[in-house]
Design an enzyme around this catalytic site. Sequence first.
Site, PDB file in Angstrom:
ATOM      1  N   HIS A  87     -15.290 -28.226 -50.761  1.00 20.48           N
ATOM      2  CA  HIS A  87     -15.960 -27.033 -50.252  1.00 20.48           C
ATOM      3  C   HIS A  87     -15.110 -26.308 -49.205  1.00 20.48           C
ATOM      4  O   HIS A  87     -15.027 -25.091 -49.196  1.00 20.48           O
ATOM      5  CB  HIS A  87     -17.297 -27.475 -49.641  1.00 20.48           C
TER       6      HIS A  87
ATOM      7  N   GLU B  46     -20.575 -15.736 -50.939  1.00 23.75           N
ATOM      8  CA  GLU B  46     -20.680 -17.194 -50.813  1.00 23.75           C
ATOM      9  C   GLU B  46     -21.841 -17.683 -51.654  1.00 23.75           C
ATOM     10  O   GLU B  46     -22.662 -16.898 -52.109  1.00 23.75           O
ATOM     11  CB  GLU B  46     -20.931 -17.588 -49.352  1.00 23.75           C
TER      12      GLU B  46
ATOM     13  N   HIS C 226     -24.927 -20.933 -51.941  1.00 22.92           N
ATOM     14  CA  HIS C 226     -25.600 -22.014 -51.247  1.00 22.92           C
ATOM     15  C   HIS C 226     -26.397 -22.798 -52.276  1.00 22.92           C
ATOM     16  O   HIS C 226     -27.608 -22.932 -52.172  1.00 22.92           O
ATOM     17  CB  HIS C 226     -26.497 -21.448 -50.133  1.00 22.92           C
ATOM     18  N   ASN C 227     -25.687 -23.291 -53.283  1.00 20.98           N
ATOM     19  CA  ASN C 227     -26.344 -23.871 -54.454  1.00 20.98           C
ATOM     20  C   ASN C 227     -27.004 -25.214 -54.175  1.00 20.98           C
ATOM     21  O   ASN C 227     -28.184 -25.403 -54.451  1.00 20.98           O
ATOM     22  CB  ASN C 227     -25.345 -24.035 -55.592  1.00 20.98           C
TER      23      ASN C 227
ATOM     24  N   ARG D 259     -22.552 -13.842 -41.070  1.00 18.07           N
ATOM     25  CA  ARG D 259     -21.682 -14.166 -39.932  1.00 18.07           C
ATOM     26  C   ARG D 259     -20.209 -14.007 -40.284  1.00 18.07           C
ATOM     27  O   ARG D 259     -19.379 -13.732 -39.417  1.00 18.07           O
ATOM     28  CB  ARG D 259     -21.984 -15.578 -39.415  1.00 18.07           C
TER      29      ARG D 259
ATOM     30  N   GLU E  55     -23.940 -28.998 -39.340  1.00 18.81           N
ATOM     31  CA  GLU E  55     -23.880 -27.639 -39.875  1.00 18.81           C
ATOM     32  C   GLU E  55     -25.109 -26.830 -39.469  1.00 18.81           C
ATOM     33  O   GLU E  55     -25.602 -26.002 -40.217  1.00 18.81           O
ATOM     34  CB  GLU E  55     -23.692 -27.679 -41.400  1.00 18.81           C
TER      35      GLU E  55
ATOM     36  N   ASP F 196     -14.767 -12.414 -55.991  1.00 21.19           N
ATOM     37  CA  ASP F 196     -15.077 -13.332 -57.083  1.00 21.19           C
ATOM     38  C   ASP F 196     -15.681 -14.609 -56.526  1.00 21.19           C
ATOM     39  O   ASP F 196     -15.329 -15.074 -55.448  1.00 21.19           O
ATOM     40  CB  ASP F 196     -13.822 -13.664 -57.897  1.00 21.19           C
TER      41      ASP F 196
ATOM     42  N   SER G 215     -16.966 -22.644 -56.027  1.00 20.68           N
ATOM     43  CA  SER G 215     -17.980 -23.675 -55.853  1.00 20.68           C
ATOM     44  C   SER G 215     -17.911 -24.594 -57.068  1.00 20.68           C
ATOM     45  O   SER G 215     -18.167 -24.156 -58.188  1.00 20.68           O
ATOM     46  CB  SER G 215     -19.355 -23.013 -55.708  1.00 20.68           C
TER      47      SER G 215
END
Lengths: 226, 721, 86
Positions: free
Chosen positions: B34, B78, B80-81, B101, B294, B474, B514
Amino acid sequence: MKVGVIVFPGSNCDRDMYHVLTDVFKLDAEYFWHEKGLPKNIDAVILPGGFSYGDRLRSGAIAAHSPIINDVRKMAEKGIPILGVCNGFQILVEAGLLPGALLKNTSLNFMCRWTSLIVENNKTPFTNKLKLHQKIPIPIANGEGRYYVDELTLKKLKKNNQIVFRYSEVVNGSTDRIAGVCNEDGNVVGMMPHPERATESAINPIDNKPSSLIFESLIKTIGVKN
Amino acid sequence: MSLEPQELDELTSKIGRKPTSTELQIVAAEWSEHCSYKSSKKHLKMLPMKGPLVISEKGYDSGVLDVGDGYVITAHIESHNHPSAVEPYGGAATGVGGVIRDILSAGTRPIAIFDGLRFGDIEKDQQARWLFKNAVTGIADYGNCLGIPTIGGEVEFDECYSNYALVDVAAIGFGKKKNLIKNHAKKGDLVVLLGGSTGRDGIGGSQFASDSLESENRSAVQIPDPFIEKLIIEAILEARNQNLIHAMKDLGGGGLSCAVSETADALSIGIEMDVNKVHTRESDMNPDEIMVSESQERMLIVTDNDKFKKIQEICKKFHITCSVIGKVTSGNMMHVKKGKKTCANLPTDLVANATLLDRPSKKPAYLEKIEDEKKLAPITDYSKMMMMFLSSPNIASKIWVYGQYDHEVGIRTVVKPGTDASVLRLDNGKFLAAKIDGNPKHCYINPREGAIGCFEEACRNVVCTGATPIGMLDHLQFGNPEDPEIFWTFLESLKGLTDFAKYFEIPCVGGKVSLYNETPSGPIKPTPIIGILGLIDKTPLYPQKIASGDCLVIIGNTKNEMGGSEYFEYIHKFIGGICPVVNFEESKANMNTVLNVIKKNLLKAVHDCSKGGLGVAVSEICMTHQIGCTVSLDKVPGPKLDADRILFSESHSRYLLVLQKKNLKKLEEILKKSHVSYHMIGVFGDENIRFNLDRKSIIDLRVDKAQKTWSNSLRELVVHG
Amino acid sequence: MAIFNVHVTIENKPGISDPEGETILNDLVLKGTHSSISKIKTAKMLKFTIKEKDKKIAKAKVQEICDDLRIYNPMVSKVTIDVFDA
């Protein structure tokens, strides 16, 4: 003529409102942070939309305790025009400056869409250039926008001509399709839809003139005073 | 969280000693797929990143494009799967927060959010419905609270996402070029952590995102707090206006470990920090937890002593916490202490640059026979089929979704969601159009052509508003890269995107990879998502009211390319056939021609043909404008095909133009000169959508009935199951 | 069989932040004179009315419903179930 735009933590339509006041209607406007006081030379106050305190507890419930609300209250008593839009309306209701309550929409969802208003009272400082029953195309964007009053209060509102705007259709389950109200003196107005999102032809796909009259009414009101 | 055995050996030999437990945590976070892109980084370099408008600076988390007159836009995408698959509300919401952010880090104000959502079959699968409903609410609650309009996206359902979720979020920022943060730092500068407190929620998230979803990793769930994010945005922008920030980075995957090591590495500095100075939510957190937490809504800022005092003032106004957690040192070490005790002391380039891998790849066996078509059951009543098609989850209107997003706040939204691409006005009088697109059904059948198709579709969508594509984002989402067959599909998609980007000179301004997107029943279909930013110098094409007698013209050829089409998969339950292929020359000619005729003010509306083909595209125009249209399928350019193939082929590079009859001659002159395939195929009027072939009626639907079904079916499905 | 009122309280698990509770505490309650308050947690309560043999079975039944129908997400929330005679 100076218009104060109050900024609470989480307000997010303050810059849009400021843009419309200054760039579109050439008014002198100034931001006021909620912990500061309002100076005496303010001719009108606007509480813009947004999510003050993240809409926690209830929309507007925490902001209604902000220090600046004491000054807003004083100005309301003096008859200075005060407009609350969306979250600003919710704050005025929570602060007791306007009657009623704003509950979750019947869809239980946040709703962002265009609708139209019908002017029910064209005597307020924000509607005096509109015609009675004139239609205003305008967007709404809220999750807790369903205006609620009990029957007794509704009767009182009708009697005192405190219903300023109604929706032209059933939008969110508001009592008597009420979209905006005023206090008994008529100088404090609250409305859920966003007039600042409807005054420019570039972003209004239908007709920007009617909602412009809300701001032109304010100019007429405070312009006459000076 | 742990390192692979060979990675542990590598670390030990490079530092010449046994790593401490904190060091292990830091390195495991930063070397996770990641954060490190260790499988993909070598290959990503093939994408063109430079262009006349691209501004590249060290340490930016988002792409920056110069839009003239001293203004820039920034963009980032991004996903967030993994978090969204277990806690859709918080996962999707914090996904929005993270990408916002990144936009803020460059010193620009976020002005738009896009989201791409993918779930299992919501018609059958209650879990998919639950995930969908809550992810939408999560995005709405977060974006609406921030006052950043969510103006576009896409929603798709496919069995390959059963018990899983793809939540992609893209964001756009806008600001003055002179206000961009010029990431720099010198010895003695302060390292400041600003925003929410550090807690145990979200520990191990990046590692989590790099594992398949076998065990439910509970601690990795992150709690969204859009209110504090809003305060951070305003505080940071105020600090930016006063020039108080030397360098800035958002805390995302890998928490402090990644933010500190990557900042130090990018700026070629060392950083010494003390975990005791980090404001934590719980008092008993150990250094390892603090370094990899996180927790959301945190920013890392480098500044100097005097400026920090002013930052403190700003934070006081907004009631947000900022702590000096360390300082910039010479050298290149990342030195983490707890009080006087050293917990970690590592070279930043070692931490920030995992050894890149050369994964083996092999063409998947399933592709051998995928293009073979089976014999399809004949359709007896196309009108009936069409009604069902319009109410199917992938074709149905997504108004239930975007109606929950405030898409007007910020008063920039000139062309609203529900069209090909939304358009925002910018402060310099120009307009920005943007769209994200993906198509896993095509990409499964042909990873290369499918990916190119997504790219072209996103371009088509912005072109429909009159915008010229200026930059691409992408987001490449695939299964486990350790499987050579999956890795092959990743490479094929990437090569296809690279070829298209080079041919069209559209630079890649940001991207994300990802991997390890695995569901309990196997890998997801290859799902690259492409975002396109388009610029309009003068005026966008505002959709105008269509009147009776207006003409419908199609540009582009309709070919026998049914593979991965919604028609094959939803109506015939068949996965296979030939994937639509973009002909680059034809694509460019059609794109330029459409832009040209929009500029000449000849058109009322333009709509592209994509999912569901011509049949759905024409119906969408009719339903949106509540007017009928009679279309002659025999006039559609391309090889001679059966009615269903003309109606539902998803061939690319096709545009539907709506215009007044009086402009038709002028339009045809231009189209002839441009050497594009085109034909007038229909006339608008009355209350029915009609498709005829050789004067025989194939489909005949009442617009109002179709519109009602199309608009309401998704909501019905979610609310009533 | 008897009627019971069952109160189901859904709140974030310990260790998981509760931004709403924190805002109500810091921006409303502590801004007044109520300094003796140290924590506020938000929760959602569902009140069930149920007909069962006894309290134990009533509680188990409601717990089962909450688990089966994902009335709370065990990933973030916990439930507390209290049973009262109607």
